[in-house]
Design a protein around this motif. Structure first.
Motif, PDB file in Angstrom:
ATOM      1  N   THR A   1       0.814  -1.212   0.000  1.00 40.27           N
ATOM      2  CA  THR A   1       0.000   0.000   0.000  1.00 40.27           C
ATOM      3  C   THR A   1       0.849   1.266   0.000  1.00 40.27           C
ATOM      4  O   THR A   1       0.317   2.373   0.055  1.00 40.27           O
ATOM      5  CB  THR A   1      -0.951   0.025   1.211  1.00 40.27           C
ATOM      6  N   GLY A   2       2.188   1.112  -0.052  1.00 38.14           N
ATOM      7  CA  GLY A   2       3.069   2.269  -0.118  1.00 38.14           C
ATOM      8  C   GLY A   2       2.844   3.105  -1.369  1.00 38.14           C
ATOM      9  O   GLY A   2       3.125   4.299  -1.395  1.00 38.14           O
ATOM     10  N   ASP A   3       2.351   2.483  -2.434  1.00 42.06           N
ATOM     11  CA  ASP A   3       1.908   3.226  -3.616  1.00 42.06           C
ATOM     12  C   ASP A   3       0.534   2.684  -4.019  1.00 42.06           C
ATOM     13  O   ASP A   3       0.319   2.202  -5.122  1.00 42.06           O
ATOM     14  CB  ASP A   3       2.911   3.133  -4.762  1.00 42.06           C
ATOM     15  N   ALA A   4      -0.393   2.777  -3.076  1.00 41.35           N
ATOM     16  CA  ALA A   4      -1.708   2.142  -3.209  1.00 41.35           C
ATOM     17  C   ALA A   4      -2.427   2.542  -4.489  1.00 41.35           C
ATOM     18  O   ALA A   4      -3.015   1.704  -5.176  1.00 41.35           O
ATOM     19  CB  ALA A   4      -2.567   2.472  -1.990  1.00 41.35           C
ATOM     20  N   TYR A   5      -2.389   3.843  -4.804  1.00 42.04           N
ATOM     21  CA  TYR A   5      -3.105   4.260  -6.018  1.00 42.04           C
ATOM     22  C   TYR A   5      -2.471   3.657  -7.266  1.00 42.04           C
ATOM     23  O   TYR A   5      -3.165   3.192  -8.174  1.00 42.04           O
ATOM     24  CB  TYR A   5      -3.140   5.785  -6.144  1.00 42.04           C
ATOM     25  N   CYS A   6      -1.146   3.636  -7.316  1.00 40.59           N
ATOM     26  CA  CYS A   6      -0.470   3.082  -8.486  1.00 40.59           C
ATOM     27  C   CYS A   6      -0.775   1.600  -8.658  1.00 40.59           C
ATOM     28  O   CYS A   6      -0.675   1.064  -9.767  1.00 40.59           O
ATOM     29  CB  CYS A   6       1.037   3.288  -8.371  1.00 40.59           C
ATOM     30  N   GLN A   7      -1.116   0.936  -7.577  1.00 39.23           N
ATOM     31  CA  GLN A   7      -1.446  -0.486  -7.654  1.00 39.23           C
ATOM     32  C   GLN A   7      -2.712  -0.737  -8.467  1.00 39.23           C
ATOM     33  O   GLN A   7      -2.883  -1.821  -9.034  1.00 39.23           O
ATOM     34  CB  GLN A   7      -1.613  -1.062  -6.242  1.00 39.23           C
ATOM     35  N   VAL A   8      -3.607   0.248  -8.527  1.00 34.59           N
ATOM     36  CA  VAL A   8      -4.869   0.045  -9.243  1.00 34.59           C
ATOM     37  C   VAL A   8      -5.034   0.994 -10.425  1.00 34.59           C
ATOM     38  O   VAL A   8      -6.033   0.918 -11.143  1.00 34.59           O
ATOM     39  CB  VAL A   8      -6.076   0.212  -8.290  1.00 34.59           C
ATOM     40  N   CYS A   9      -4.087   1.882 -10.647  1.00 35.05           N
ATOM     41  CA  CYS A   9      -4.214   2.886 -11.707  1.00 35.05           C
ATOM     42  C   CYS A   9      -4.216   2.226 -13.089  1.00 35.05           C
ATOM     43  O   CYS A   9      -3.287   1.496 -13.432  1.00 35.05           O
ATOM     44  CB  CYS A   9      -3.079   3.895 -11.618  1.00 35.05           C
ATOM     45  N   PRO A  10      -5.240   2.479 -13.918  1.00 32.78           N
ATOM     46  CA  PRO A  10      -5.281   1.860 -15.253  1.00 32.78           C
ATOM     47  C   PRO A  10      -4.166   2.345 -16.174  1.00 32.78           C
ATOM     48  O   PRO A  10      -3.792   1.656 -17.113  1.00 32.78           O
ATOM     49  CB  PRO A  10      -6.656   2.271 -15.792  1.00 32.78           C
ATOM     50  N   SER A  11      -3.611   3.535 -15.898  1.00 25.41           N
ATOM     51  CA  SER A  11      -2.512   4.033 -16.727  1.00 25.41           C
ATOM     52  C   SER A  11      -1.296   3.120 -16.623  1.00 25.41           C
ATOM     53  O   SER A  11      -0.510   3.009 -17.569  1.00 25.41           O
ATOM     54  CB  SER A  11      -2.132   5.455 -16.309  1.00 25.41           C
ATOM     55  N   ARG A  12      -1.141   2.461 -15.483  1.00 26.97           N
ATOM     56  CA  ARG A  12      -0.021   1.538 -15.278  1.00 26.97           C
ATOM     57  C   ARG A  12      -0.055   0.415 -16.311  1.00 26.97           C
ATOM     58  O   ARG A  12       0.996  -0.029 -16.793  1.00 26.97           O
ATOM     59  CB  ARG A  12      -0.089   0.972 -13.864  1.00 26.97           C
ATOM     60  N   VAL A  13      -1.249  -0.026 -16.660  1.00 28.24           N
ATOM     61  CA  VAL A  13      -1.389  -1.094 -17.656  1.00 28.24           C
ATOM     62  C   VAL A  13      -1.368  -0.521 -19.067  1.00 28.24           C
ATOM     63  O   VAL A  13      -0.665  -1.016 -19.950  1.00 28.24           O
ATOM     64  CB  VAL A  13      -2.697  -1.878 -17.420  1.00 28.24           C
ATOM     65  N   VAL A  14      -2.129   0.553 -19.294  1.00 25.29           N
ATOM     66  CA  VAL A  14      -2.297   1.093 -20.639  1.00 25.29           C
ATOM     67  C   VAL A  14      -0.971   1.569 -21.225  1.00 25.29           C
ATOM     68  O   VAL A  14      -0.602   1.197 -22.346  1.00 25.29           O
ATOM     69  CB  VAL A  14      -3.320   2.244 -20.634  1.00 25.29           C
TER      70      VAL A  14
END
Length: 347
Positions: free
Chosen positions: A169-182
Motif C-alpha cells: 500500500t506504499g503506492d496504493a493508487y499506483c497499484q490500481v491505476c489503469p494508466s499503469r497497464v495502458v
C-alpha cells in the motif's frame, strides 16, 4: 468533410504528441532527463513504464509519504527539513506548473485521457450507441475522486510508512491505476497485466487493476472519459483551479444561454453547470479545459478559454456552424441518424 482547423484538432495533435512523449520519451532523452521532468507533467504517465519521459507526480508523492514521512515518525526522529524538503519540492514543482496550465494537463496532455478519447472516436466510427451519465448520476460519482485521492494517494502510503498496513500500500493508487497497464502495454510490456500472487494484498490489488483497466477500456467505446471522472489527479487540479490564470470564463448573464444546451452536450465530463450557471460557477471542478463547450457555443463571446485577462479561444456562432460539419457535440458523425423506434407489435 471540411479541412477547417478546429480547436479539437489542435488539441488532438497535442494529445497524440504528448502521448508519444510521455510513453516513449525516456528512450530519446534518457532516464536522467526523464527524472528531472518527473514533476513537470502532472498527468497519469506511469512510472512503471520504463521508457517514459515524465513519471506521474502521484508516485513520488506517495513514496515521500511512505519512505520519508511515515518512517520518520515510526523512528521517533525529529520531523526535520531532511524529510520536509523532498516532499516540498515535489509539491512545489507540481504547483509551479499548475500556475500556468492547471487543468489543461487533463484535457491536453494526460496519456490515459488521450487513449480514452481515441477509443471513443473508434466507437463513433463503429456507430456504437453513446451512453451518458444523468445529472443525478454525475452528482453521485463526483465525490469518488476525492475519496480516491484521500484514501489511496495520501492515507494508505502514510499508513504503510507507519507500519500499519502492507508495504504494497506504499503506492496504493499506483497499484490500481489503469494508466499503469495502458502505457506499459503501449511499449509491448505485458508484465503489469499479470496477477501478483506474492501475498493476499498484492493479489487483490493486481486483480483489481486488471479488472478496472478492462472495464474502463470497454466503457470508453461508448462513454466519454469514464476514468477521468474518478481520477485523483482531477481532484488535485480542482483544489487550485480558482487561483490559476488559465480557466474557462463565462459571461455573468445571457438571454440566449441555457436554451440550446450545446455546451453541456459537448462536455465530455457531463458538466451541466456550464449550461445553466454563469460567471465563475460555470467553471466546475470536473472541467478538463478541453474547450469543446466553447467550440459548440453559438452565442458570440459567451464562453472563452482565458489565460488571465487574455482570451485564448472565444465562442463564435460562425465557428460553431463550421465546427458542426465535422462532428456533433457528443462526438458522433454529422450523418449519423438516430435509430427509428420500432412500432409496437399488433395484438
Amino acid at each position: 468533410m471540411t479541412n477547417f482547423l478546429t480547436l479539437s484538432r489542435i488539441r488532438l495533435s497535442v494529445q497524440v504528441m504528448m502521448l508519444v512523449f510521455t510513453v516513449y520519451g525516456g528512450a530519446l532523452v534518457g532516464h536522467y532527463l526523464a527524472d528531472k521532468v518527473t514533476g513537470a507533467l502532472p498527468a497519469l504517465s506511469c512510472a512503471y513504464d520504463q521508457k517514459n519521459s515524465a513519471y506521474c507526480v502521484l508516485i513520488p508523492m506517495q513514496h515521500q509519504l511512505h519512505h520519508r514521512v511515515g518512517e520518520s515518525i515510526v523512528r521517533m526522529q525529529q520531523f526535520s527539513f531532511d524529510y520536509i524538503i523532498p516532499l516540498g519540492f515535489t509539491m512545489l514543482t507540481f504547483l509551479a506548473f499548475f500556475m500556468v496550465l492547471n487543468k489543461a494537463f487533463c484535457g491536453w496532455i494526460c496519456p490515459l485521457g488521450t487513449v480514452q478519447e481515441l477509443i471513443y472516436k473508434v466507437g463513433r466510427r463503429m456507430r456504437l450507441p453513446v451512453r451518458r451519465f444523468t445529472q443525478a448520476t454525475v452528482g453521485r460519482i463526483r465525490p469518488v475522486k476525492w475519496a480516491v485521492l484521500i484514501l489511496l494517494v495520501l492515507v494508505l502510503p502514510l499508513m504503510a510508512g507507519l507500519g500499519y498496513t502492507s508495504y504494497v500500500t506504499g503506492d496504493a493508487y499506483c497499484q490500481v491505476c489503469p494508466s499503469r497497464v495502458v502505457t506499459t502495454l503501449l511499449t509491448a510490456n505485458t508484465e503489469q497485466i499479470a496477477v501478483n500472487t506474492a501475498d493476499p494484498t498484492a493479489f487483490a490489488f493486481s486483480a483489481a487493476r486488471s479488472a478496472i483497466v478492462g472495464f474502463i477500456l470497454i466503457l470508453a467505446f461508448g462513454m466519454r472519459q469514464p476514468f477521468c471522472r474518478v481520477c485523483p489527479m482531477l481532484a488535485l487540479h480542482a483544489v487550485f483551479r480558482r487561483i490559476v490564470p488559465l480557466r474557462l470564463a463565462k459571461k455573468a448573464t445571457g438571454d440566449k444561454c441555457g436554451k440550446c444546451k450545446a455546451c453541456y452536450q459537448a462536455c465530455p465530463m457531463d458538466i451541466h453547470e456550464v449550461a445553466f450557471e454563469f460567471g465563475s460557477k460555470a467553471f466546475h471542478q470536473d472541467c478538463t479545459m478541453c474547450g469543446r463547450c466553447v467550440e459548440f457555443c453559438p452565442d458570440d463571446g459567451m464562453l472563452a478559454l482565458k489565460l488571465g485577462p487574455i482570451p485564448l479561444f472565444t465562442a463564435s456562432g460562425a465557428y460553431m456552424k463550421r465546427r458542426a460539419k465535422i462532428d456533433k457535440p457528443d462526438g458522433t458523425l454529422p450523418n449519423t441518424k438516430k435509430p427509428t423506434p420500432k412500432a409496437a407489435p399488433a395484438e
